[in-house]
Design an enzyme around this catalytic site. Structure first.
Site, short mmCIF file in Angstrom:
data_model
loop_
_atom_site.label_atom_id
_atom_site.label_comp_id
_atom_site.label_asym_id
_atom_site.label_seq_id
_atom_site.Cartn_x
_atom_site.Cartn_y
_atom_site.Cartn_z
N ASP A 77 9.21 -8.50 -1.13
CA ASP A 77 10.59 -7.57 -0.99
C ASP A 77 11.94 -7.83 -0.46
OD1 ASP A 77 8.04 -6.91 -1.01
OD2 ASP A 77 8.18 -4.96 -0.39
N GLU A 116 12.08 -3.91 -4.41
CA GLU A 116 11.84 -2.55 -4.09
C GLU A 116 13.21 -2.21 -3.30
OE1 GLU A 116 9.31 -0.32 -2.87
OE2 GLU A 116 8.74 -1.86 -0.48
N ASN A 117 13.57 -3.15 -2.26
CA ASN A 117 14.43 -2.68 -0.95
C ASN A 117 15.81 -3.10 -1.57
OD1 ASN A 117 11.50 -2.61 -0.01
ND2 ASN A 117 12.03 -1.53 0.57
N ASN A 158 6.79 1.56 -4.29
CA ASN A 158 7.00 3.32 -4.38
C ASN A 158 8.35 3.90 -3.53
OD1 ASN A 158 5.93 1.13 -1.39
ND2 ASN A 158 6.74 2.85 -0.46
N HIS A 159 9.36 2.64 -3.71
CA HIS A 159 10.72 2.92 -3.85
C HIS A 159 10.88 3.61 -4.52
CE1 HIS A 159 10.48 3.49 0.53
NE2 HIS A 159 10.29 2.36 0.60
N HIS A 186 1.57 -3.79 -4.47
CA HIS A 186 1.77 -3.61 -3.75
C HIS A 186 1.71 -2.42 -3.05
CE1 HIS A 186 6.38 -3.11 -2.46
NE2 HIS A 186 5.74 -1.72 -2.19
N HIS A 220 4.69 -5.06 0.37
CA HIS A 220 4.52 -3.83 0.71
C HIS A 220 5.28 -3.92 2.15
CE1 HIS A 220 4.99 0.02 1.06
NE2 HIS A 220 3.62 0.20 2.34
N HIS A 226 6.27 -5.95 4.24
CA HIS A 226 7.38 -6.32 4.79
C HIS A 226 7.03 -7.65 5.65
CE1 HIS A 226 10.58 -3.43 3.08
NE2 HIS A 226 9.55 -3.88 2.04
FE LIG Z 1 9.09 -3.23 0.83
FE LIG Z 2 6.76 -0.72 -1.27
#
Ligand SMILES: [Fe+2]
Ligand SMILES: [Fe+2]
Length: 259
Positions: A9, A40-41, A68-69, A150, A175, A177
């Protein structure tokens, strides 16, 4: 022998800068053929925008996976339908924008990439273990297949690794991190790691400025989170595969960004 670099990520500007600084050297040093990044981040610490996705492609990503983001930034919704090489979890609803699998080609070798999201402690989605079968058919013609699972729960990721062992080149978790210490090639030939970690500021709390994260935990009051800039690292894995869908090795790549 194809070498696939998967980058955990990418968090905010610090993560993007770290990838830009380190990727050319890693390519040269490791002989990287394919680069897959979880983005995703990438935009401000949560979600991704067309601009940040374009930036990751320009730096050298072949495929971007999400989680999820995914839908945090509305402007990325049409982009997810238009750009083949950015993936959202395959087990999201079919009505949600984007796709969950793609195939990219380099020097005659085809890499299929699949993005899945876990069902435990995350938002609603279709069962990952049911969705994977149909999704693998979408990448049936690929020589190598990498699955980014994820997920929050380690058990779900370990189970998926075993479930797909021998059928795909790699199952990598994202996910949390935080990188896990269990990278290995499973007996059937699938490279596996429960979590690759994140590419972002190690001086924060999974990417967030640590004083803000601590304050929320101490006071139970909402606080606006900003991404940390302190001590950025890349967290990645390199997977080598000499035979179709059979990994020879998986190695963690954990390095500080040049100061
Ligand atoms: Fe993430
Ligand atoms: Fe995530």
């Amino acid at each position: 022998m194809p070498a696939i670099l998967f980058v955990g990520d990418i968090v905010a500007a610090a993560g993007r800068r770290t990838l830009r600084a380190l990727l050319p050297g890693l390519r040269e040093e490791l002989g990287v053929d394919f680069v897959v990044v979880n983005g995703e981040n990438a935009a401000g610490g949560v979600g991704i925008t067309p601009q940040t996705a374009d930036e990751l492609f320009a730096i050298g990503a072949d495929v971007i996976t999400l989680g999820n983001h995914t839908y945090r930034h509305r402007e990325v919704w049409p982009y997810l339908d238009q750009e083949q090489r950015i993936l959202r979890p395959a087990n999201f609803l079919t009505g949600q924008p984007g796709r969950g699998a793609c195939v990219v080609e380099r020097d005659g070798a085809k890499l299929g990439v699949v993005n899945l999201i876990g069902n435990l402690y995350l938002g609603p989605s279709n069962p990952a273990f049911a969705a994977i079968e149909g999704t693998l058919e979408e990448v049936a013609g690929a020589d190598h297949v990498l699955v980014d699972m994820h997920a929050e729960a380690t058990s779900e990721k370990v189970a998926l690794g075993w479930h797909l062992d021998g059928r795909v080149t790699a199952v990598v978790g994202t996910h949390t991190h935080v990188p896990t210490a269990d990278a290995r090639v499973l007996p059937g030939g699938t490279a596996y790691i429960t979590d690759v970690g994140m590419t972002g500021a190690r001086g924060g709390v999974i990417g967030v400025r640590r004083e803000q994260s601590i304050a929320t935990m101490r006071t139970h009051m909402p606080i606006r989170y900003e991404p940390s800039e302190e001590d950025p690292w890349i967290n990645a894995v390199l997977i080598r595969a000499s035979q179709p869908r059979q990994a020879d090795a998986i190695v963690q790549i954990l390095r500080a960004a040049p100061s």
